[in-house]
Design a protein around this motif. Sequence first.
Motif, PDB file in Angstrom:
ATOM      1  N   ALA A 302       0.834  -1.210   0.000  1.00  0.00           N
ATOM      2  CA  ALA A 302       0.000   0.000   0.000  1.00  0.00           C
ATOM      3  C   ALA A 302       0.867   1.258   0.000  1.00  0.00           C
ATOM      4  CB  ALA A 302      -0.931  -0.004   1.212  1.00  0.00           C
ATOM      5  N   GLU A 303       1.960   1.211   0.754  1.00  0.00           N
ATOM      6  CA  GLU A 303       2.866   2.368   0.792  1.00  0.00           C
ATOM      7  C   GLU A 303       3.572   2.545  -0.549  1.00  0.00           C
ATOM      8  OE1 GLU A 303       6.433   4.260   3.552  1.00  0.00           O
ATOM      9  OE2 GLU A 303       5.552   2.317   4.055  1.00  0.00           O
ATOM     10  N   GLU A 304       3.954   1.431  -1.174  1.00  0.00           N
ATOM     11  CA  GLU A 304       4.574   1.516  -2.504  1.00  0.00           C
ATOM     12  C   GLU A 304       3.610   2.132  -3.510  1.00  0.00           C
ATOM     13  OE1 GLU A 304       5.829  -2.343  -3.627  1.00  0.00           O
ATOM     14  OE2 GLU A 304       7.518  -2.424  -2.241  1.00  0.00           O
ATOM     15  N   THR A 305       2.363   1.724  -3.446  1.00  0.00           N
ATOM     16  CA  THR A 305       1.361   2.275  -4.365  1.00  0.00           C
ATOM     17  C   THR A 305       1.194   3.767  -4.132  1.00  0.00           C
ATOM     18  OG1 THR A 305       0.184   0.159  -4.409  1.00  0.00           O
ATOM     19  CG2 THR A 305      -1.038   2.099  -5.121  1.00  0.00           C
ATOM     20  N   LYS A 306       1.146   4.166  -2.878  1.00  0.00           N
ATOM     21  CA  LYS A 306       1.027   5.588  -2.549  1.00  0.00           C
ATOM     22  C   LYS A 306       2.213   6.370  -3.111  1.00  0.00           C
ATOM     23  CE  LYS A 306       1.184   8.779   1.363  1.00  0.00           C
ATOM     24  NZ  LYS A 306       1.446   8.903   2.814  1.00  0.00           N
ATOM     25  N   ASN A 307       3.423   5.847  -2.914  1.00  0.00           N
ATOM     26  CA  ASN A 307       4.618   6.534  -3.413  1.00  0.00           C
ATOM     27  C   ASN A 307       4.637   6.596  -4.943  1.00  0.00           C
ATOM     28  OD1 ASN A 307       5.491   6.891  -0.805  1.00  0.00           O
ATOM     29  ND2 ASN A 307       6.879   5.142  -0.814  1.00  0.00           N
ATOM     30  N   SER A 308       4.215   5.503  -5.572  1.00  0.00           N
ATOM     31  CA  SER A 308       4.182   5.472  -7.037  1.00  0.00           C
ATOM     32  C   SER A 308       3.199   6.502  -7.578  1.00  0.00           C
ATOM     33  CB  SER A 308       3.793   4.066  -7.508  1.00  0.00           C
ATOM     34  OG  SER A 308       3.645   4.033  -8.909  1.00  0.00           O
ATOM     35  N   ASN A 309       2.014   6.550  -6.984  1.00  0.00           N
ATOM     36  CA  ASN A 309       1.006   7.527  -7.426  1.00  0.00           C
ATOM     37  C   ASN A 309       1.475   8.956  -7.176  1.00  0.00           C
ATOM     38  OD1 ASN A 309      -0.875   5.688  -8.396  1.00  0.00           O
ATOM     39  ND2 ASN A 309      -1.843   5.414  -6.407  1.00  0.00           N
ATOM     40  N   THR A 310       2.121   9.165  -6.038  1.00  0.00           N
ATOM     41  CA  THR A 310       2.640  10.498  -5.728  1.00  0.00           C
ATOM     42  C   THR A 310       3.684  10.913  -6.755  1.00  0.00           C
ATOM     43  OG1 THR A 310       2.242  10.172  -3.357  1.00  0.00           O
ATOM     44  CG2 THR A 310       3.793  11.907  -3.976  1.00  0.00           C
ATOM     45  N   ALA A 311       4.546   9.973  -7.140  1.00  0.00           N
ATOM     46  CA  ALA A 311       5.576  10.271  -8.138  1.00  0.00           C
ATOM     47  C   ALA A 311       4.948  10.657  -9.477  1.00  0.00           C
ATOM     48  CB  ALA A 311       6.500   9.067  -8.308  1.00  0.00           C
ATOM     49  N   ARG A 312       3.849   9.994  -9.836  1.00  0.00           N
ATOM     50  CA  ARG A 312       3.175  10.316 -11.103  1.00  0.00           C
ATOM     51  C   ARG A 312       2.600  11.725 -11.067  1.00  0.00           C
ATOM     52  NH1 ARG A 312      -0.237   4.689 -12.119  1.00  0.00           N
ATOM     53  NH2 ARG A 312       1.564   3.309 -12.203  1.00  0.00           N
ATOM     54  N   VAL A 313       1.972  12.068  -9.960  1.00  0.00           N
ATOM     55  CA  VAL A 313       1.412  13.418  -9.831  1.00  0.00           C
ATOM     56  C   VAL A 313       2.522  14.460  -9.874  1.00  0.00           C
ATOM     57  CG1 VAL A 313       0.184  14.984  -8.273  1.00  0.00           C
ATOM     58  CG2 VAL A 313      -0.645  12.651  -8.584  1.00  0.00           C
TER      59      VAL A 313
END
Length: 342
Positions: A302-313
Motif C-alpha cells: 500500500a505504501e509503494e502504491t502511494k509513493n508510485s502515485n505520488t511520483a506520477r502526480v
Amino acid sequence: MKTRTLKLLTLLMFLTFFLYDCKDKEADSLEPANTELSNQLDKLELPATTLEETPDIKLVPGKVDPSAKTKELNESLGAVTVGSIPASVTKAAEEVAGSLSDAEVKALNQVSPSSKNELNSAQLRTILKKATADVKLQSYLSLLTAAKVDGLPDGGRTGAVTEGTPSNPAVEAGKTDDCIARANEKFDRTKERLDDAKARELGKINDAYARDLERIQRNLERCTGENGAAHFEALRQVGIKIANDALAALERAKPFLRPGQYEYLKALINIQLLDYLDKVNQLEAAKIGSCTEIAEIARARAEETKNSNTARVEANYNEALAKAVELRDKMIENCHNQGSGI
C-alpha cells in the motif's frame, strides 16, 4: 502670421499622429504572439493522473467440501424404499466391497462420529491411506482446497518519489515595468492553479492510502478469526454433521437394503468422515505465513502504491510547471522586443 502658425500646428499634429500610429503598429505586430502566449498560460492545467490501485492482499482460508458423489449418495439414501434402491446406492456398496476387506469394513463400522480421536488409531490410518489411494473410492472422499495468499505483488518495486523543482517568477534586476510584472502575475496565477490541482490529487492518494490501511486491518482481524482453533473445530463439526445425517438416512433405509449393503455403506460413510477430519487437520497444520506477516506485506504494498502515485502526480506537475515557465519567459522576451506592455 496666422497662416504660418496654422501650418505649424498642422505639421505638429501630423507628426504626432504619425509617430503614435507607428508605435501602435509596432505594438500590434507583437500583440498576436503575446495574446497567444497569454491564452496558453491561462488554459494550462495539470493533466489528469491515472492512479494505481493497491491489490487486496489477504489470506483466503482453505476449506473441505464433500464430493459430488458423497452428496448424491446421501440424497439417494433418503430415497430408498421397499423394492426401490437407487443405482448410486447399489454402486457405492459394490465399490466398497471390491476395495476393502471384511476386517477393514468391520473396523470402520466401529467408528463413532462423536469421537475426535479415531484418527489416532494406527489401524484406521492404514485403512484411510488405502482408501485414498483407491481410484474407486477417491471420488467419494472430500475435496481439500488449500489456503492461499491472494493478491501478492509480483516482486516489482516502484521508484522513489520525484521531488518537484518549481522555478521562481522571473524578476530581472532593475526591471519593474508593467509588461514583465503582468507576465509574472499571470505565471503566479497559473502556478497557484497547478498547486491547487496537485494538492487535490495528493489528497485523493492519501485518502486511498487510508482506506487501504483500514481494509488491511479488517483482513487481519478476519484472518486471525479464520485461523483460530475455534474455526477449525467448526469445520470438524460440519463434517461430523454430514456423517450423522448420512448415518441417520442409512438407518432408515436399512430394512429395505440387500444383505451386506448396510455394512458396506456404513463403512463408506465412516471412511468419508475420517478423510474429512484428516483434511481439516491438514489445513490447521499448514503454515503459509501468519496473519501478521501477510498484513505487513499488504501495508508495504500500500505504501509503494502511494509513493508510485505520488511520483506520477509530481511528474505531471513538474511538466506542467515547466511549460508555464517557458510561456512566461517567452512573454518577457516579447516585453524586451516591444519595450513595454503585453
